[in-house]
Design an enzyme around this catalytic site. Sequence first.
Site, PDB file in Angstrom:
ATOM      1  N   GLY A   1       4.912   0.588 -10.774  1.00 18.89           N
ATOM      2  CA  GLY A   1       6.107   1.127 -10.111  1.00 18.89           C
ATOM      3  C   GLY A   1       6.786   0.047  -9.273  1.00 18.89           C
ATOM      4  CE  LYS A   2       3.699  -3.055  -4.060  1.00 22.12           C
ATOM      5  NZ  LYS A   2       2.699  -3.865  -3.337  1.00 22.12           N
TER       6      LYS A   2
ATOM      7  CG  ASP B   1       0.337  -4.983   1.815  1.00 20.87           C
ATOM      8  OD1 ASP B   1      -0.314  -4.758   0.778  1.00 20.87           O
ATOM      9  OD2 ASP B   1       0.049  -4.452   2.912  1.00 20.87           O
TER      10      ASP B   1
ATOM     11  CE1 TYR C   1       0.539   8.923   0.657  1.00 26.11           C
ATOM     12  CE2 TYR C   1       1.054   6.624   0.216  1.00 26.11           C
ATOM     13  CZ  TYR C   1       0.155   7.593   0.577  1.00 26.11           C
ATOM     14  OH  TYR C   1      -1.144   7.255   0.873  1.00 26.11           O
ATOM     15  CG  ASP C   2       8.923   7.196  -4.010  1.00 25.74           C
ATOM     16  OD1 ASP C   2       8.910   6.876  -2.803  1.00 25.74           O
ATOM     17  OD2 ASP C   2       9.191   6.399  -4.916  1.00 25.74           O
TER      18      ASP C   2
ATOM     19  CG  ASN D   1       2.362   0.009  -7.706  1.00 29.66           C
ATOM     20  OD1 ASN D   1       3.113   0.477  -8.546  1.00 29.66           O
ATOM     21  ND2 ASN D   1       2.116   0.595  -6.552  1.00 29.66           N
TER      22      ASN D   1
ATOM     23  CB  THR E   1       2.281  -6.132  -8.061  1.00 28.58           C
ATOM     24  OG1 THR E   1       1.998  -4.786  -7.641  1.00 28.58           O
ATOM     25  CG2 THR E   1       3.155  -6.064  -9.304  1.00 28.58           C
TER      26      THR E   1
HETATM   27  P1  ITT Z   1      -0.415  -4.247  -5.308  1.00 29.13           P
HETATM   28  O1  ITT Z   1      -1.178  -4.538  -4.037  1.00 29.13           O
HETATM   29  O2  ITT Z   1      -1.179  -4.596  -6.547  1.00 29.13           O
HETATM   30  O3  ITT Z   1       0.963  -4.815  -5.296  1.00 29.13           O
HETATM   31  P2  ITT Z   1      -0.546  -1.506  -4.355  1.00 29.13           P
HETATM   32  O4  ITT Z   1      -0.100  -0.195  -4.875  1.00 29.13           O
HETATM   33  O5  ITT Z   1      -1.981  -1.644  -3.922  1.00 29.13           O
HETATM   34  O6  ITT Z   1      -0.192  -2.635  -5.431  1.00 29.13           O
HETATM   35  P3  ITT Z   1       0.232  -1.930  -1.653  1.00 29.13           P
HETATM   36  O7  ITT Z   1      -1.096  -2.490  -1.281  1.00 29.13           O
HETATM   37  O8  ITT Z   1       1.458  -2.596  -1.118  1.00 29.13           O
HETATM   38  O9  ITT Z   1       0.432  -1.915  -3.217  1.00 29.13           O
HETATM   39  O10 ITT Z   1       0.184  -0.395  -1.294  1.00 29.13           O
HETATM   40  C1  ITT Z   1       1.326   0.260  -1.009  1.00 29.13           C
HETATM   41  C2  ITT Z   1       1.087   1.753  -1.166  1.00 29.13           C
HETATM   42  O11 ITT Z   1       2.055   2.387  -0.317  1.00 29.13           O
HETATM   43  C3  ITT Z   1       1.392   2.199  -2.582  1.00 29.13           C
HETATM   44  O12 ITT Z   1       0.235   2.251  -3.388  1.00 29.13           O
HETATM   45  C4  ITT Z   1       2.003   3.566  -2.339  1.00 29.13           C
HETATM   46  O13 ITT Z   1       0.983   4.505  -2.155  1.00 29.13           O
HETATM   47  C5  ITT Z   1       2.740   3.376  -1.017  1.00 29.13           C
HETATM   48  N1  ITT Z   1       4.114   2.919  -1.253  1.00 29.13           N
HETATM   49  C6  ITT Z   1       4.648   1.712  -0.980  1.00 29.13           C
HETATM   50  N2  ITT Z   1       5.935   1.643  -1.371  1.00 29.13           N
HETATM   51  C7  ITT Z   1       6.212   2.835  -1.917  1.00 29.13           C
HETATM   52  C8  ITT Z   1       7.358   3.376  -2.519  1.00 29.13           C
HETATM   53  O14 ITT Z   1       8.481   2.681  -2.679  1.00 29.13           O
HETATM   54  N3  ITT Z   1       7.304   4.626  -2.964  1.00 29.13           N
HETATM   55  C9  ITT Z   1       6.165   5.348  -2.830  1.00 29.13           C
HETATM   56  N4  ITT Z   1       5.034   4.906  -2.298  1.00 29.13           N
HETATM   57  C10 ITT Z   1       5.052   3.648  -1.838  1.00 29.13           C
END
Ligand code: ITT
Length: 190
Positions: free
Chosen positions: A11-12, A66, A149-150, A9, A7
Amino acid sequence: MRVVLATSNPGKLAEARAILAGSPIEIVTVPMWLGEVETGTTYLENARLKAANALRFVGRPVLAEDAGLEVDALHGAPGPRSARFSGTAATDATNNAKLLRLLEGVALRSARYRAVAVLALPNGEDFVGEGVFEGSIATEPRGSGGFGYDPLFVPDGERRSAAEMKPDEKNRISHRGLALRALVAEIADL
Ligand code: ITT
């Protein structure tokens, strides 16, 4: 099992680490450039693409996830396109602003987060866990925790936004918590 989380991200990453603490899965990170691999149309496809791409790079077990936000009044959008909802240069702030703009004056505000997590092994096997987190979209952002979007997402049964909850409160009921715990249960069943 030590697995690399694919990832970009932060936060993730922080949430996945906290959710999996005490489980048989320990997350490690490896600096890597994942590239633009999210070319699928479903969460599962995109999670598998991210996992496969990272596995080629690191040659050891990889966890990828995802996720996205599905808004009923927008017919399930932004869904798998949640990260890039407001364009290729999207940020959390521009995504949230676009969501609020599209829902201006809209009474139906139900929504859900969905996550699909994939653990891919070098022998080609993979394991999948899925989670759904029901809620609704507030009319203004509140709180500074979480990510994405939290600040606009109010879980069902809550008055606070997900960004106003403590990390462990969110992780207990979130799509990510459910998806990763389902994955751990699947591995434990083996
Ligand atoms: P990676 O693909 O590198 O893991 P990303 O942010 O692009 O990171 P995603 O493709 O899974 O991850 O996109 C998910 C999006 O959905 C993320 O960027 C947020 O905008 C939203 N999202 C997913 N889970 C969330 C959460 O727990 N809280 C807030 N927003 C979330």
